[in-house]
Design an enzyme around this catalytic site. Structure first.
Site, PDB file in Angstrom:
ATOM      1  N   HIS A 124       0.833  -1.203   0.000  1.00 35.60           N
ATOM      2  CA  HIS A 124       0.000   0.000   0.000  1.00 35.60           C
ATOM      3  C   HIS A 124       0.872   1.260   0.000  1.00 35.60           C
ATOM      4  O   HIS A 124       0.715   2.148  -0.846  1.00 35.60           O
ATOM      5  CB  HIS A 124      -0.921  -0.029   1.220  1.00 35.60           C
ATOM      6  CG  HIS A 124      -1.854   1.134   1.320  1.00 35.60           C
ATOM      7  ND1 HIS A 124      -3.156   1.082   0.874  1.00 35.60           N
ATOM      8  CD2 HIS A 124      -1.684   2.391   1.804  1.00 35.60           C
ATOM      9  CE1 HIS A 124      -3.738   2.250   1.082  1.00 35.60           C
ATOM     10  NE2 HIS A 124      -2.862   3.070   1.658  1.00 35.60           N
ATOM     11  N   GLU A 125       1.808   1.322   0.939  1.00 32.83           N
ATOM     12  CA  GLU A 125       2.639   2.535   1.047  1.00 32.83           C
ATOM     13  C   GLU A 125       3.582   2.666  -0.141  1.00 32.83           C
ATOM     14  O   GLU A 125       3.815   3.784  -0.627  1.00 32.83           O
ATOM     15  CB  GLU A 125       3.406   2.551   2.375  1.00 32.83           C
ATOM     16  CG  GLU A 125       2.520   2.535   3.636  1.00 32.83           C
ATOM     17  CD  GLU A 125       1.440   3.618   3.701  1.00 32.83           C
ATOM     18  OE1 GLU A 125       1.541   4.629   2.969  1.00 32.83           O
ATOM     19  OE2 GLU A 125       0.470   3.432   4.459  1.00 32.83           O
ATOM     20  N   HIS A 128       1.707   4.260  -2.931  1.00 35.14           N
ATOM     21  CA  HIS A 128       1.629   5.730  -2.833  1.00 35.14           C
ATOM     22  C   HIS A 128       2.912   6.375  -3.365  1.00 35.14           C
ATOM     23  O   HIS A 128       2.865   7.365  -4.080  1.00 35.14           O
ATOM     24  CB  HIS A 128       1.435   6.166  -1.381  1.00 35.14           C
ATOM     25  CG  HIS A 128       0.034   6.005  -0.873  1.00 35.14           C
ATOM     26  ND1 HIS A 128      -1.075   6.318  -1.619  1.00 35.14           N
ATOM     27  CD2 HIS A 128      -0.436   5.570   0.331  1.00 35.14           C
ATOM     28  CE1 HIS A 128      -2.173   6.094  -0.893  1.00 35.14           C
ATOM     29  NE2 HIS A 128      -1.807   5.628   0.288  1.00 35.14           N
ATOM     30  N   HIS A 134      -5.743   6.387  -3.168  1.00 35.29           N
ATOM     31  CA  HIS A 134      -6.598   5.333  -2.638  1.00 35.29           C
ATOM     32  C   HIS A 134      -7.581   4.826  -3.683  1.00 35.29           C
ATOM     33  O   HIS A 134      -8.066   5.576  -4.517  1.00 35.29           O
ATOM     34  CB  HIS A 134      -7.324   5.816  -1.378  1.00 35.29           C
ATOM     35  CG  HIS A 134      -6.400   5.905  -0.208  1.00 35.29           C
ATOM     36  ND1 HIS A 134      -6.524   6.837   0.778  1.00 35.29           N
ATOM     37  CD2 HIS A 134      -5.312   5.153   0.114  1.00 35.29           C
ATOM     38  CE1 HIS A 134      -5.551   6.662   1.660  1.00 35.29           C
ATOM     39  NE2 HIS A 134      -4.801   5.654   1.273  1.00 35.29           N
ATOM     40  N   CYS A 135      -7.862   3.548  -3.611  1.00 28.08           N
ATOM     41  CA  CYS A 135      -8.703   2.863  -4.584  1.00 28.08           C
ATOM     42  C   CYS A 135     -10.028   2.478  -3.922  1.00 28.08           C
ATOM     43  O   CYS A 135     -10.051   2.113  -2.749  1.00 28.08           O
ATOM     44  CB  CYS A 135      -7.968   1.616  -5.078  1.00 28.08           C
ATOM     45  SG  CYS A 135      -8.878   0.643  -6.281  1.00 28.08           S
ATOM     46  N   CYS A 140      -8.725  -4.305  -3.236  1.00 26.68           N
ATOM     47  CA  CYS A 140      -7.437  -3.815  -3.737  1.00 26.68           C
ATOM     48  C   CYS A 140      -6.576  -3.371  -2.559  1.00 26.68           C
ATOM     49  O   CYS A 140      -7.067  -2.770  -1.605  1.00 26.68           O
ATOM     50  CB  CYS A 140      -7.664  -2.646  -4.685  1.00 26.68           C
ATOM     51  SG  CYS A 140      -6.143  -1.826  -5.215  1.00 26.68           S
TER      52      CYS A 140
HETATM   53 ZN    ZN Z   1      -2.998   5.075   1.903  1.00 28.14          ZN
HETATM   54 ZN    ZN Z   2      -6.982  -0.602  -6.977  1.00 24.97          ZN
END
Ligand code: ZN
Ligand code: ZN
Length: 178
Positions: A124-125, A128, A134-135, A140
């Site tokens: 996740h990070e 970014h 964000h999704c 996801c």
């Molecule tokens: Zn985030």
């Molecule tokens: Zn996504």
């Protein structure tokens, strides 16, 4: 692409080793830096937590993507706690293992669960840092985690749309790993 892991304070070597293995396969290369100390000025005694943004600023910038990893509990902005923080389209991010550990919630020790949660927050990070926001797809890995339930619900992978965005930037990402 190379991902560099920066332990901040003492961090469980089994979790670091797991992340190196997985992130190396996913992004191509992964190196572990020598541990650095948790900066004392980032500690907030009233909260018994560390200010994530202050630690993020201390991470090295010579690797295209550096992921800090700490066992300290982190907070930032108006959030009571955060699982991680990143510089959007920058070079650095950080995750905390504190609230990924089942024992934090009074549950039984479960190292496999801890490792998978750490991989999700790492992906996740790193997402970014690579420019993803964000999704809305709750499966996801780029979906925002408000609680550990969100983290457990989502997959460790980018959805097709997020993956397409990364590949359009010329990044080679392999999600077909075991
Ligand atoms: Zn985030
Ligand atoms: Zn996504």
């Amino acid at each position: 692409m190379k991902v560099c892991l920066q332990p901040v304070g003492s961090v469980r070597s089994d979790v670091i080793g797991y992340l190196r293995d997985k992130l190396g396969k996913i992004f191509g290369e992964c190196e572990i830096f020598e541990e650095i100390e948790l900066p004392k000025y980032a500690y907030n005694p009233k909260r018994n937590q560390y200010n994530s943004s202050l630690i993020l600023m201390r991470l090295p910038t010579h690797c295209s993507v550096t992921l800090g990893i700490t066992e300290a509990d982190l907070y930032a902005y108006t959030f009571n706690f955060i699982f991680g923080e990143a510089e959007l389209k920058g070079k650095r991010a950080i995750i905390s293992l504190a609230r990924l550990d089942p024992e934090f919630y009074g549950h039984e020790k479960n190292d496999e669960l801890l490792k998978v949660r750490a991989l999700k927050e790492a992906m996740h990070e790193i997402g970014h840092v690579l420019g993803l926001v964000h999704c809305g797809n709750r499966r996801c890995v780029m979906c925002f985690s408000n609680t550990i339930f969100d983290t457990d619900y989502k997959d460790w992978k980018y959805c097709e749309r997020c993956l397409e965005f990364l590949r359009s930037k010329g990044l080679e990402i392999n999600l077909e790993i075991k």
